[in-house]
Design a protein around this motif. Structure first.
Motif, PDB file in Angstrom:
ATOM      1  N   ILE A  82      46.957 100.360  25.824  1.00  0.00           N
ATOM      2  CA  ILE A  82      47.592  99.633  24.714  1.00  0.00           C
ATOM      3  C   ILE A  82      46.945  98.260  24.552  1.00  0.00           C
ATOM      4  O   ILE A  82      46.602  97.844  23.437  1.00  0.00           O
ATOM      5  CB  ILE A  82      49.121  99.515  24.948  1.00  0.00           C
ATOM      6  N   HIS A  87      46.116  95.932  21.255  1.00  0.00           N
ATOM      7  CA  HIS A  87      46.190  94.459  21.251  1.00  0.00           C
ATOM      8  C   HIS A  87      44.829  93.880  20.868  1.00  0.00           C
ATOM      9  O   HIS A  87      44.754  92.914  20.108  1.00  0.00           O
ATOM     10  CB  HIS A  87      46.644  93.927  22.613  1.00  0.00           C
ATOM     11  N   HIS A 133      54.144  87.961  20.466  1.00  0.00           N
ATOM     12  CA  HIS A 133      54.705  89.169  21.091  1.00  0.00           C
ATOM     13  C   HIS A 133      53.775  89.725  22.174  1.00  0.00           C
ATOM     14  O   HIS A 133      54.230  90.063  23.277  1.00  0.00           O
ATOM     15  CB  HIS A 133      54.920  90.209  19.980  1.00  0.00           C
ATOM     16  N   GLU A 137      54.265  90.980  26.492  1.00  0.00           N
ATOM     17  CA  GLU A 137      54.028  92.292  27.098  1.00  0.00           C
ATOM     18  C   GLU A 137      52.966  92.185  28.191  1.00  0.00           C
ATOM     19  O   GLU A 137      53.106  92.774  29.267  1.00  0.00           O
ATOM     20  CB  GLU A 137      53.581  93.288  26.015  1.00  0.00           C
ATOM     21  N   PHE A 142      54.368  94.482  31.018  1.00  0.00           N
ATOM     22  CA  PHE A 142      53.421  95.500  31.489  1.00  0.00           C
ATOM     23  C   PHE A 142      53.102  95.337  32.986  1.00  0.00           C
ATOM     24  O   PHE A 142      53.069  96.337  33.716  1.00  0.00           O
ATOM     25  CB  PHE A 142      52.135  95.504  30.644  1.00  0.00           C
ATOM     26  N   GLU A 225      54.560 102.430  22.684  1.00  0.00           N
ATOM     27  CA  GLU A 225      55.455 101.575  23.476  1.00  0.00           C
ATOM     28  C   GLU A 225      56.901 102.080  23.411  1.00  0.00           C
ATOM     29  O   GLU A 225      57.508 102.389  24.444  1.00  0.00           O
ATOM     30  CB  GLU A 225      55.344 100.125  22.992  1.00  0.00           C
TER      31      GLU A 225
HETATM   32 FE   LIG Z   1      52.007  95.938  22.294  1.00  0.00          FE
END
Ligand SMILES: [Fe+2]
Ligand SMILES: [Fe+2]
Length: 241
Positions: A82, A87, A133, A137, A142, A225
């Motif tokens: 991810i 990202h 944001h 994560e 994460f 997610e």
């Molecule tokens: Fe994300």
């Protein structure tokens, strides 16, 4: 692909968002000044045409389709995927789209009267939401999920987290996804489903295809997610309590 001696930069850009990105990278005007063969433009700018052409070919060939089954892969691998894919995509594309939007908004409002009203504001909101944001994560959630998984794999108890249960940051991330989703809906409404008017230039076209692609990428990102990583992490935590 037809010869770079005859095909214009604008013709190449009009049919491929991937090509637009390569031109943006090299600072090649693919819009109003793009009615010239690529070979001529490269010569003027001192670029090796073959190098630019091979970057174009590679970009336009596209990325290989996703094949991994994320419902069973390690959670740490999914989180890495991810970050490395979605990202990274946002960090690269949000500024590029905003630059196209600024140009199109200024020129088209001046030439044709009010258009794309509210789009710069909604886009800025979306960009700033996502840019605050992603670090949450990457820095908090994460690594916590990966630490749970690593502890479990080596038979150790799950580490204590400052946020208590993993459900707390997950709920926060899900609420932020909803905000991003609302921005995407507004962007679709303002652009009338990414409509390209007949008089649109190549930058306008690239803006609409960029927004369209952003929506698709973000939907896949949020799906990975909300529907895979977060439920698996929550289940994982529950199973090891
Ligand atoms: Fe994300
Ligand atoms: Fe997210």
């Amino acid at each position: 692909m037809p010869s770079t001696d005859t095909l214009t930069v604008r013709d190449i850009a009009a049919n491929s968002l991937a090509a637009v990105r390569v031109f943006e990278k090299f600072g090649i005007d693919y819009c109003c000044g793009g009615k010239r063969p690529l070979a001529d433009v490269c010569r003027d700018k001192g670029y090796d045409t073959e190098s630019v052409q091979s970057e174009l070919d590679a970009a336009m060939a596209g990325a290989p389709p996703e094949e991994r089954d994320w419902s069973t892969a390690p959670l740490a691998d999914l989180a890495d995927h991810i970050v490395g894919t979605h990202h990274a995509y946002l960090r690269r594309e949000l500024p590029a789209i905003e630059a196209r939007l600024a140009k199109v908004f200024r020129v088209y409002n001046m030439r044709y009267g009010p258009c794309l009203t509210g789009l710069p504001e909604v886009f800025r909101t979306l960009r700033s939401e996502l840019e605050s944001h992603m670090p949450k994560e990457e820095i908090v959630l994460f690594p916590a999920i990966a630490a749970y998984e690593a502890a479990s794999n080596s038979g150790r108890p799950l580490p204590r987290m400052p946020f208590g249960t993993v459900a707390n940051p997950i709920h926060m991330m899900e609420a932020e996804h909803e905000t991003a989703g609302r921005c995407l809906t507004q962007i679709r409404e303002i652009t009338n489903n990414f409509e390209v008017p007949s008089y649109a230039c190549v930058t306008y076209r690239a803006l609409m295809s960029g927004l369209d692609e952003l929506e698709r990428d973000l939907h896949m990102h949020i799906h990975l997610e909300n529907n895979i990583l977060f439920p698996r992490a929550a289940k994982f935590e529950a199973a090891h309590k």
